[in-house]
Scaffold this active site. Structure first.
Site, short mmCIF file in Angstrom:
data_model
loop_
_atom_site.label_atom_id
_atom_site.label_comp_id
_atom_site.label_asym_id
_atom_site.label_seq_id
_atom_site.Cartn_x
_atom_site.Cartn_y
_atom_site.Cartn_z
N THR A 242 0.82 -1.22 0.00
CA THR A 242 0.00 0.00 0.00
C THR A 242 0.85 1.26 0.00
OG1 THR A 242 -0.12 -0.11 2.42
CG2 THR A 242 -1.92 -1.14 1.18
N GLU A 1239 -31.24 15.83 -13.04
CA GLU A 1239 -30.36 16.90 -12.57
C GLU A 1239 -30.88 17.66 -11.35
OE1 GLU A 1239 -28.42 19.09 -16.17
OE2 GLU A 1239 -30.49 18.62 -16.67
#
Length: 1308
Positions: A242, A1239
């Site tokens: 990582t 939207e």
């Protein structure tokens, strides 16, 4: 130690299949291997850095210490395949499919409407699946922690969480009786059993895998590891990858040797003694958490101070997948400046047990070690074996603090570990240690401050002195990387205050008589916001009982591709298999904001293995874009991130490597314009000024009681669709024909761009779009440019070309929502009635026009929102800057423009000392009226939505409860806001509304529908099937919709502006009605016949079973000279009420509850529509409170991935989210009286912003400060904290915003 030059066989398992890889490359990750080698494309690429969760898989390993198989989720993009020896990997394809058996997780997430675009869904499925393998009946806390590492941009998370929660103990599962097994019961698979036996194999030989540039060595014993470290002292040790993984991916790091100690038992041993815990350095952070939790449950609280502090941070550190992968030792040795654990371990008197060939050694894990001091660090040949974490002493107190942009899965802005030891039975400081992360290149110690505080009493005088000392000792220059300088300095002492209160509280709890009580109002400083599971109620009208059961319109039907999303079988652009001779494209982008190109030298790049060609502007056979926006930069560059040239190679890795070898010589050009203020200064604009006006503004200002003037800055937003821009260009063998497979909202525009670039007619180009993994406006114009770039490469090389942008390049190149600067002058009466408003908008358009002129037009047309302002003037201009060109984004100017309106509406309320909702209500449209552009509309449903929202939210009673809460808490404040909405749907011109469809009926009765809309996740295909089912009167199962392409339906319009289902539905309806009319004589003759019989009879009678449908579009006109026009077919009305709680010391906030009411008229599919509302709302929450783009003064984008740019995660949505569709009303313009809702919900996220400003106002009022009349957007923790002025922020000298060395600057 010697090792063979030949690679060992890498043996592991994938979905039960044994994999034997004889040529493993250490640089190859599991994601690439699954997708490109095994063709398991359900696992998706989202970011490449392990932060989005799209590539989540389950890995099963045998734990030789517990003698059990451990299952854990992991992000495949960070897992080197060489690390998988003996492991079993399970992908989404391995748990179920439509061809075999669908797993309950897949089924529930699909049927629970937890999928929209579907790109993130396989990762979500695998996270929940892995949780269930470990915890068949998970708690809600476990579920929230599990999903914290998975991002979704579409759904808003609630339906995903509810699908996961259905497996909790409180939920009924299979209802199986009589001793039968539950569907979730899982037996150990054969592959896991084989992995078990492999791991138990006592043979501990060294495994070696040689790659092109890197060799991976995995020793089996500690002695072997130490010998390797002697041989290769500079070789990094990799456990979870990582830390090194992102460096290899994004920084081009390529160590010649990598050593993996993952098979060494000594690194995983846990020892528990009376003195404390010794934890093996190889333990994953998730394992460390389990060990610490057990210790905390068994030991007295006073002995577990350090353990509790560590556990507190482990709940929110990164995502679950990273915690499963990252090791304790790796976390410590990496010494990252933002490490959450190192400051705690550093103050906790921990010891590092290190080994080398010379023996064991103990190194204190203190500030010297964390600062990287040579004499306090490991020598190159040493290995960290374990970490000793002592128990805490009686009068020792340890606390941990962190503040990040969001609660979960985000790097800390600042964190801290603090420890104090008091002399027995006194307030006197015997020892003090304070470490901070996020304020320097390493963990920083307040060593001198602590030394000077020894012997002081733990009292308020000590605290005041400590704050001054710490600020003096830990400076932070204006140019400090990460910016937020004043905020970070405020956090230093805010955390110190929290620590002071925490210690005092614990002292008072231990000896109530010896220590005075802390005032209750101050205790709220200590409470962190909990990880609570969201829930909500979705309300919509019941079906008319008279409606035939076969008619699906109006029913909450599952997304047509929902199951395929959940099984990973839904094919996206980059999931398509590679063709023979297919090439991969990587682009070289400008590093200068404004410069002449002197030369391009590609010779080194062309000499690299696998490189086929380098493509520049000279290779474009047709038009190189337009004069305003080039495909390939020609003679000059006008922003950082502009494409200069492209490398075509046999693999993406080779292409990317070669881009670093292309040498470009520039000559800088002045001026460099980055911000709106720069553009205004240099008169750099796109297009003319736009203006709308009504009434007599100047006269009205003379007659009002009060006038306020102000300005507000609105930041931009990255689309962050989970599927990055993707295109595949396939030249055909004859007639210059080309197939283009693209992730685009506008296939016809992509077709046009490619035709122009290649100089060929459109009829030679077939553009295919099967589905798009999220778009939000960002895949309207940009895919056309990128497809043309790829087509030029395909034309030059004669090979198929695949062009998929990495996340960082996508964010750099493609632009986003336009930042806006709004200035206002408002005249109003003392009762809150607004009589006059003079508004000026400027947006940052970037370096090319794109849609900027339309966006500023829409911002003006829609700015009034729900309010009737009799005398109103608004002017707007798009600014041209040296930034990547901004483009269309969900809401298209309305979220910015209406936000400014709501800002001055709130300011008027504050000036009049009136509740904001009263001022809003007073100024709302009430009767049939005309908008500022003279379009008539009826606000009846606007008022209904407002009143219903007030009722549903119990606004008045909750307002009183919030006032009581605020009186009782000094450091936590709550706020509430209700915001109305009048959202106008549609495009500015009639031709944008046209749509076509093609419907075939086959002789077996099946129906094929094609239409011009694109499936973006908004459920358009599902709705079209519902329309066809109703019109043809056949079951939905008879109907199929395949890909959208420009051969089947030509000259399509972009799927945008909330109109996709409206206009394409009309076209499908038209085609189906034509077919039904043709069949009607046959049906009349044999009314009892079947559909199949009718169809076959029609065929026998030579009746055409194919029909086109066409919708001409809504009438739309706008005359800007006159300032009037009927431009929008209809309006969507709504209202949202949100409640939040803020932490005044850190700026963190918690979304407690939101109630939304939307006028959907008649919903074709309530499940899809509510999903759109919730998803848009959550994206709006990100826009207004979280998402922040950071640019350098030179126009370089700093925020280029999910680590730097945070979209909402599962913990950022309201604890309660209730959505109600207004009872059915008429909308004669749209099909079945429906409305487009894609939207409108975006703006309703502003209700959270204004609830935050309400809470900030409460804090400022209690401190004797005037309200902040205008807060900029987004309301980040920084903005909230610095607005809550107090004795701590007063200690911080303000950074000069005009300093030339600032790390980032505002661009609005």
């Amino acid at each position: 130690m010697s090792h063979s030059k030949e690679s060992d066989e890498l043996v592991f398992f994938v979905n039960g299949r044994k994999i034997v890889e004889r040529s493993s490359d250490p640089e190859e990750n599991l994601l690439f291997y699954l997708r490109k080698k095994l063709r398991l494309t359900g696992t998706k690429y989202g970011c490449g850095g392990g932060s989005c969760g799209a590539c989540t898989v389950m890995i099963s390993r045998y734990d030789p210490i517990s003698k059990k198989i451990r299952h854990f989720s992991a992000t495949a993009c960070l897992v080197p395949i060489c690390s998988l020896y003996g492991a079993a990997v399970t992908t989404v394809e391995g748990i179920g499919s439509t061809k075999t058996r669908i797993h309950p997780v897949q089924e529930r997430i699909a049927k629970g409407h937890g999928t929209q675009c579907g790109f993130c869904t396989p990762g979500m499925v695998m996270s929940i699946y892995t949780l269930l393998r470990n915890h068949p009946e998970p708690s809600t806390e476990q579920l929230m922690e599990t999903l914290g590492g998975n991002l979704c941009r579409c759904t808003g998370y609630r339906p995903i969480v509810e699908s996961g929660r259905s497996f909790s103990p409180s939920s009924s599962c299979c209802q199986m009786n009589g001793g039968k097994k539950c569907c979730l019961d899982q037996e150990e698979s054969k592959a896991e059993s084989k992995a078990n036996r492999m791991a138990e194999d006592p043979q501990k030989k060294v495994l070696t895998f040689h790659g092109e540039k890197t060799t991976w060595i995995s020793p089996g014993t500690l002695a072997g590891l130490l010998e390797l470290k002697m041989e290769h002292p500079d070789a990094p040790l990799v456990m979870g990858n990582t830390s090194l993984g992102p460096d290899m991916k994004f920084k081009g790091v390529s160590p010649p040797i990598i050593i993996s100690p993952a098979r060494i038992l000594e690194l995983f041993i846990v020892t528990n003694t009376e003195e404390g815990l010794t934890l093996g350095a190889g333990l994953r952070l998730a394992q460390v958490r389990d060990v610490l939790a057990d210790a905390v449950s068994e030991l007295p609280e006073e002995k577990t101070q350090t353990y509790r502090a560590l556990l507190k941070h482990m709940r929110t550190l990164a995502g679950q997948q990273i915690r499963n992968m990252a090791s304790l030792g790796g976390h410590i040795i990496s010494r990252l400046p933002t490490s959450d654990l190192n400051p705690i371990l550093g103050v906790g008197n921990c010891i590092l047990n290190v080994a080398s060939k010379e023996g064991m050694q103990q190194i204190p894990l203190n500030d010297h070690f964390l600062a990287g001091a040579t004499n306090a660090s490991l020598k190159p040949e040493q290995v960290l074996v374990s970490v000793f974490i002592p128990i805490s002493r009686k009068w020792e107190f340890v606390s941990a603090f962190r503040q990040a942009p969001r609660q979960q899965n985000a790097l800390a802005i600042v964190n801290a570990g603090m420890r104090v030891l008091l002399k027995d039975g006194t307030h006197t400081i015997a020892d003090l240690n304070i470490l901070y992360g996020g304020v320097g290149p390493t963990t920083v110690s307040a060593r001198e401050s602590c030394r000077r505080l020894l012997g002081r009493c733990w009292d308020e005088d000590m605290l005041n002195e400590a704050c001054r000392l710490v600020l003096d000792e830990i400076p932070l220059p204006a140019s400090a990387p990460g910016g937020r300088v004043d905020y970070r300095r405020a956090l230093l002492i805010s955390f110190l205050f929290k620590f002071y209160i925490d210690v005092w509280r614990q002292l008072q709890m231990r000896e109530p008589s010896g220590y005075p009580d802390i005032p209750k109002k101050l205790l709220s400083a200590l409470e962190d916001f909990p990880l609570t599971i969201p829930w909500g109620i979705q309300s919509f009208e019941r079906m008319d009982p008279q409606q035939p059961s076969q008619d699906p319109v109006g029913r909450p039907i599952m997304h047509q591709s929902g199951i395929k999303h959940a099984t990973g079988e839904a094919v996206f652009c980059d999931d398509m298999p590679a063709l023979a001779d297919e090439l991969f494209l990587a682009v070289v982008t400008s590093t200068r904001p404004h410069a002449k190109i002197i030369s391009i030298d590609a010779s080194e790049a062309l000499a690299l293995p696998g490189v086929i060609d380098v493509i520049t502007a000279q290779d474009v056979p047709g038009e190189n874009g337009s004069e305003e926006e080039r495909l390939y930069a020609q003679d000059e560059v006008i922003c950082v991130g502009q494409i200069v040239c492209a490398v075509a190679a046999d693999s993406y890795a080779h292409a990317k490597q070669a881009t670093r070898k292309v040498k470009i010589v520039y000559k800088d050009v002045e001026p460099v314009i980055v911000s709106i203020q720069d553009a205004i200064k240099h008169k750099s604009f796109i297009g003319p000024e736009k203006k709308l006006e009504q009434g007599d503004v100047e006269k009205a200002f003379q007659a009002v009681d009060q006038i306020i003037e102000g300005e507000v800055h609105f930041g931009g937003q990255e689309h962050f669709y989970l599927e990055t821009q993707s295109v595949r260009v396939v030249p055909k063998a004859e007639d210059a024909e080309i197939d283009i497979y693209v992730s685009s909202q506008d296939a016809a525009f992509t077709q046009e761009m490619v035709a122009c670039a290649l100089g060929i007619p459109k009829n030679r180009i077939n553009c295919h779009v099967r589905r798009v993994g999220g778009a939000f406006g960002g895949k309207s114009s940009k895919p056309g440019l990128l497809a043309a770039v790829a087509a030029v490469a395909a034309n030059k090389t004669g090979c198929p070309v695949r062009f998929v942008l990495e996340r960082g390049d996508d964010m750099l190149i493609t632009g986003g929502r336009h930042p806006l600067l709004g200035k206002y002058k408002i005249g109003f009466m003392n009762n809150g009635k607004i009589e006059a408003a003079d508004i000026e908008y400027h947006i940052n358009g970037g370096c090319t026009p794109d849609d900027s002129e339309l966006v500023i037009e829409y911002a003006l047309l829609k700015l009034e929102n729900a309010y009737k302002i009799p005398n109103l003037r608004v002017r707007g201009r798009a600014c041209k800057t040296n930034l990547p060109s901004n483009t269309a984004f969900r809401g298209f100017g309305f979220p910015q423009g209406a936000f400014v309106t709501e800002t001055w509406m709130s300011a008027v309320a504050a000036k009049c000392h009136l509740p904001p909702e009263k001022v809003r209500e007073l100024n709302m449209y009430r009767t049939i009226d005309r908008t500022i552009h003279k379009q008539e509309f009826n606000p009846e449903n606007l008022i209904r939505c407002w009143e219903k929202c007030m009722e549903n939210s119990s606004y008045c009673s909750r307002r009183k409860a919030i006032e009581e809460f605020n009186e009782q808490n000094y450091w936590k404040k709550r706020g509430i806001a209700i915001i109305p909405m009048k959202f106008s749907v549609g495009f500015p011109k009639t031709f944008y509304y046209q749509a076509a469809a093609l419907v075939h009926i086959y002789t077996d009765g099946s129906v094929l529908v094609a239409h011009g809309g694109v499936e973006l996740g908004q459920g358009i295909n599902t709705k079209m099937i519902q329309v066809a089912s109703r019109e043809l009167k056949v079951p939905m199962s008879y109907i199929h919709i395949g890909e959208m392409n420009t051969v089947t339906v030509p000259n399509t319009i972009t799927t945008a502006a909330s109109t996709g289902a409206d206009v394409n539905g009309k076209a499908v309806q038209s085609a189906c009605q034509t077919l039904r009319k043709r069949l009607q004589p046959i049906i009349s003759q044999t009314p009892n016949g079947t559909w199949e019989q009718w169809v076959n009879e029609a065929f026998a009678q030579s009746i055409s079973l194919s029909a086109t449908g066409y919708f001409r579009g809504y009438e739309a006109r706008m005359d800007w000279e006159k300032g009037e026009g009927d431009i929008f077919p209809y309006f969507v009305f709504g209202a949202a009420c949100s409640e939040v709680e803020i932490d005044c010391l850190t700026g963190a906030h918690k979304n407690i509850r939101t109630d939304i009411v939307i006028d959907a008229s008649f919903s074709i599919n309530p499940a899809v529509d509510i999903g759109q509302i919730e998803g848009a709302f959550t994206q709006g929450v990100g826009l207004y409170t979280l998402e922040e783009l950071k640019y350098s003064p030179e126009g370089v984008l700093h925020t280029r991935g999910p680590e730097q740019y945070q979209i909402p995660s599962v913990t950022d949505i309201p604890e309660e989210l209730h959505v109600s569709l207004l009872t059915t009303t008429q909308n004669p313009k749209a099909i079945y009286s429906s409305k487009g809702l894609g939207e409108s919900g975006m703006f309703l996220g502003s209700s959270v912003f204004f609830a935050i400003t309400d809470a900030v106002a409460a804090a400022r009022s209690e401190r004797g400060l005037p309200p902040a009349l205008a807060m900029n957007s987004p309301a980040t923790p920084e903005l909230i904290r610095m607005a809550c002025v107090d004795q701590f922020t007063d200690l911080i000298p303000q950074t000069d915003s005009k300093c030339s060395e600032l790390w980032s600057i505002p661009i609005a």
